[in-house]
Write a protein that holds these residues in place. Structure first.
Motif, short mmCIF file in Angstrom:
data_model
loop_
_atom_site.label_atom_id
_atom_site.label_comp_id
_atom_site.label_asym_id
_atom_site.label_seq_id
_atom_site.Cartn_x
_atom_site.Cartn_y
_atom_site.Cartn_z
N PRO A 198 0.64 -1.19 -0.25
CA PRO A 198 -0.16 0.03 -0.07
C PRO A 198 1.01 1.38 -0.04
CG PRO A 198 -0.01 -1.13 2.00
CD PRO A 198 0.28 -1.96 1.27
N ASP A 199 2.09 1.28 0.54
CA ASP A 199 3.05 2.45 0.50
C ASP A 199 3.68 2.52 -0.58
OD1 ASP A 199 1.88 3.06 2.98
OD2 ASP A 199 3.39 2.00 3.86
N GLY A 200 3.66 1.73 -1.47
CA GLY A 200 4.25 2.00 -3.10
C GLY A 200 5.76 1.93 -2.94
N VAL A 201 6.38 3.10 -3.44
CA VAL A 201 7.75 3.10 -3.79
C VAL A 201 8.35 3.32 -2.33
CG1 VAL A 201 7.69 3.91 -6.17
CG2 VAL A 201 7.59 5.64 -4.13
N THR A 202 7.95 3.79 -1.41
CA THR A 202 8.71 3.75 -0.08
C THR A 202 8.67 2.34 0.46
OG1 THR A 202 6.67 4.27 0.90
CG2 THR A 202 7.85 6.16 0.50
N ASP A 203 7.87 1.64 0.32
CA ASP A 203 7.90 0.29 0.69
C ASP A 203 9.31 -0.49 -0.22
OD1 ASP A 203 6.16 -0.07 2.61
OD2 ASP A 203 4.55 -0.62 1.42
N MET A 204 9.39 -0.07 -1.66
CA MET A 204 10.34 -0.76 -2.25
C MET A 204 11.66 -0.40 -1.83
SD MET A 204 10.34 -0.51 -6.64
CE MET A 204 11.14 -1.84 -7.30
N VAL A 205 12.12 1.04 -1.45
CA VAL A 205 13.05 1.52 -1.09
C VAL A 205 13.72 0.52 0.18
CG1 VAL A 205 14.47 3.43 0.30
CG2 VAL A 205 12.92 3.87 -2.13
#
Length: 690
Positions: A246-253
């Protein structure tokens, strides 16, 4: 005229009948690599990506929330989505249904500037039809307008199969079929299942499940409103994984940040829109100049305590392996904003000290750059690099504004100061290492350079032909010394198993006698400052015994190169020598000597020779180590470039290599233990040399 009479070929040798016009999908089958990038395992994986990207475009447009990929036991791949479904009505110009049009015609689809999609990953109208062309069977089911429509193809030709699977009887038949009416509450969507044809791919090419998993995970990060499911039915027990972030690119970092790399800053999130202009064709195909485009930018990044950098780039959810214009804009903004901040912050730089470079700014950074734009331009069909020029300025402007605000904000000023200090420290370390390297620039042994006493150097001073053999043990060194060609082959012995650098710090590596000797002998530095152009030898060959200990030593050495001297692997200059296990000698007037490298190979060779009526000297000797060979045997089998067999160490998939190194060589024992237990049934116990 005289020139034509002397040099030109007769006109009858080359005429219109010699020209070939490939129509429709014939071009895809004739040159598949042109449409899917390659015909190896990456090409097989690209087929999945093409179908999956179309479903993802529905999710990005807000019409799909659930996408599933199923890997069937029969080798087929199935992709389901709950989007709007491919249009099933008749296309006025072609007279075909929308389904048949997009699956059998190149450059057909809803992504050429029409109203179907604002942005999309599929752009050229080639992907789905290319997969269809390269498939023995391709089934599509579309739920739309209250009906369930079905259609099948064989190598792109529409028809009907008389049973399950690609081997069922096929009858040509055009047209979309209505299978039934949709049930109440049944969602719309598209299901595609295909069986790719192995004849169009290299021998041994296969679908990499881990690559599919990585693709789904990455896309789930970039499209937080969609849940992705991977269902694997190829193993003994079916598995299912869900990906939703759900947190998108911040989760990816957070996911991409190296294990154990403590954050120096929080995650900075840059979002916004911008416009740029470019030349583009209108709906009638007429080129228009200065067309305004709008792009959406989503970038997340942070700094960690380590020195490795990870920057992943995406356009419309498609990974751009080689970056492109969006990465260029990000890097320009980061360098400009942060060096300006360093210059304006009192106490960071000493008088006459140089400003940091881009490498210093990016040291320890983990970043995800995602842009969404209409009709992006790429350098190839596989979309590895974005080439839309205008996006550079849009990204640069947004990132630069955000970084300047972050540096000046009272709430984040302390954090920003810590990052700026880290960048300045990285610059100082780089300059210090450069000065040390320049002072100790390589000299050959003939020029009196101080090298490890155990190095047996070669006479050649050029890297074009020279080779360095890293040899296991002093006993093997003695034989190798007699066997080698001293003109271009150097030897460096190591004692036992070197340090596992995956668990060690750089200082521990440099303090280790064996590791530091390798770094010193190569003369090109280590880590971020490694300079491939300064390496003293053209090839590095790891020469270890053909046993378990030798394999472990090889693994440790490969880990050393992968972590601290990776350019050697990327340039294809690291090899593993392959010493034989057995020496088979036949009896008679013309005895024949054959070396084999595995137990099954030895058994088969003996059987073949005996079947041919030849007698074999028994018992067949087995080499337990390099030191057991005499110089002639070692030269012939392992060191002579004309007769030896070597394995080149490659790094095709950096992400997969990092995961394997961390799993097998990292600090965490539990994942390694679980992997060993889960993989125990893959071991052929008859091949164990007990």
């Amino acid at each position: 005229m005289e020139y034509n009479q002397v040099t030109a070929q007769p006109e009858t040798m080359y005429g219109a009948d010699d020209l070939t016009h490939l129509e429709g999908l014939d071009a895809v089958r004739k040159r598949p690599g042109m449409y899917i990038g390659s015909t190896d395992s990456r090409g097989v994986g690209h087929l999945v990506n093409e179908i999956l990207d179309n479903s993802t475009d529905e999710g990005v447009a807000g019409h799909a929330t659930h996408i599933e990929v199923t890997l069937h036991a029969d080798g087929s791949v199935q992709v389901d989505d709950d989007g709007r479904g491919i249009p099933t009505d008749t296309h006025a110009k072609s007279g075909m249904s929308g389904v048949e049009l997009v699956l059998t015609r190149l450059h057909a689809g809803g992504k050429f500037g029409g109203s179907g999609y604002k942005t999309s990953g599929g752009l050229h109208g080639v992907g789905a039809s290319a997969v269809n062309a390269l498939s023995r069977r391709f089934d599509v089911t579309v739920k739309r307008s209250g009906k369930v429509h079905e259609m099948s193809f064989q190598h792109g030709v529409p028809g009907v199969f008389g049973g399950d699977g690609p081997k069922a009887r096929f009858t040509r038949e055009s047209g979309l079929r209505v299978a039934r009416r949709m049930k109440r509450g049944e969602s719309t969507g598209t299901t595609i299942r295909y069986w790719y044809d192995t004849r169009y791919f290299e021998t041994g090419a296969a679908l990499d499940t881990e690559a599919v998993r990585t693709k789904l995970r990455n896309t789930a990060f970039l499209v937080p409103g969609v849940t992705y499911v991977l269902r694997d039915l190829t193993g003994d027990e079916p598995t299912e994984e869900k990906f939703h972030f759900p947190d998108g690119v911040t989760d990816m970092v957070d996911f991409l940040a190296p294990a154990g790399d403590k954050p120096v800053s929080g995650i900075l999130l840059v979002t916004g829109e911008g416009t740029y202009r470019e030349n583009a064709a209108d709906a009638n195909g007429v080129m228009q100049s200065n067309v305004e485009r709008r792009a959406e930018i989503e970038i997340a990044f942070r700094w960690g305590t380590g020195y490795e950098r990870t920057v992943e780039c995406f356009t419309n959810t498609i990974r751009n392996l080689h970056g492109g214009t969006h990465r260029k804009g990000f890097e320009r903004a980061a360098l400009r904003a942060l060096t300006e901040a360093i210059r304006n912050t009192r106490g960071l730089l000493k008088p006459k000290e140089d400003l940091p470079t881009l490498d210093d700014v990016l040291e320890g950074m983990t970043a995800v750059i995602h842009v969404r734009l209409p009709e992006p331009q790429f350098t190839s069909q596989t979309k590895d690099e974005l080439s839309t020029a205008g996006i550079t300025r849009v990204v640069q402007s947004l990132v630069e504004q955000h970084l300047k605000a972050w540096v000046d904000d009272r709430r984040t000023k302390t954090e920003a100061r810590t990052v700026l200090q880290k960048i300045v420290d990285a610059a100082r370390v780089r300059l210090t290492q450069k000065q040390q390297k320049d002072a100790a620039r390589r000299k050959t042994a003939l020029e009196g350079a101080a090298m490890p006493a155990k190095l047996v150097d070669c006479r050649s001073t050029g890297v074009g032909r020279s080779e360095l053999f890293i040899v296991e043990g002093d006993s093997a060194l003695g034989t190798a010394r007699m066997a080698r060609s001293s003109e271009y082959q150097a030897l460096l012995p190591i004692r036992g198993k070197i340090l596992n650098v995956q668990k060690a710090s750089l200082q521990q590596v440099l303090d280790n006698t064996e590791c530091s000797a390798i770094v010193q002998v190569l003369g090109a530095g280590s880590g971020r400052t490694f300079d491939l152009g300064s390496m003293r030898y053209g090839r590095i060959l790891i020469m270890a015994d053909a046993d378990v200990d030798g394999s472990h030593i090889r693994t440790l050495l490969i880990t050393l190169f992968a972590k601290y001297m990776r350019p050697v692997i990327e340039a294809g200059r690291l090899y593993a020598a392959m010493p034989p296990l057995h020496k088979i000698v036949t009896k008679g007037r013309s005895p024949e000597t054959i070396y084999t490298y595995t137990q099954p190979e030895m058994t088969n060779t003996v059987a073949r020779l005996e079947k041919a009526g030849k007698q074999i000297v028994t018992p067949i000797p087995r080499f337990k180590g390099l030191g057991e060979m005499d110089a002639d045997e070692l030269w012939e089998t392992t060191m002579n470039p004309a007769t030896r067999a070597v394995r080149r160490i490659t790094l095709d998939d950096v992400d997969a290599a990092e995961r394997v190194l961390e799993l097998l060589m990292g600090e965490k024992v539990e994942p390694r233990k679980n992997w060993l237990i889960e993989s125990a049934n893959r071991v052929d116990q008859e091949t164990i040399d007990a």
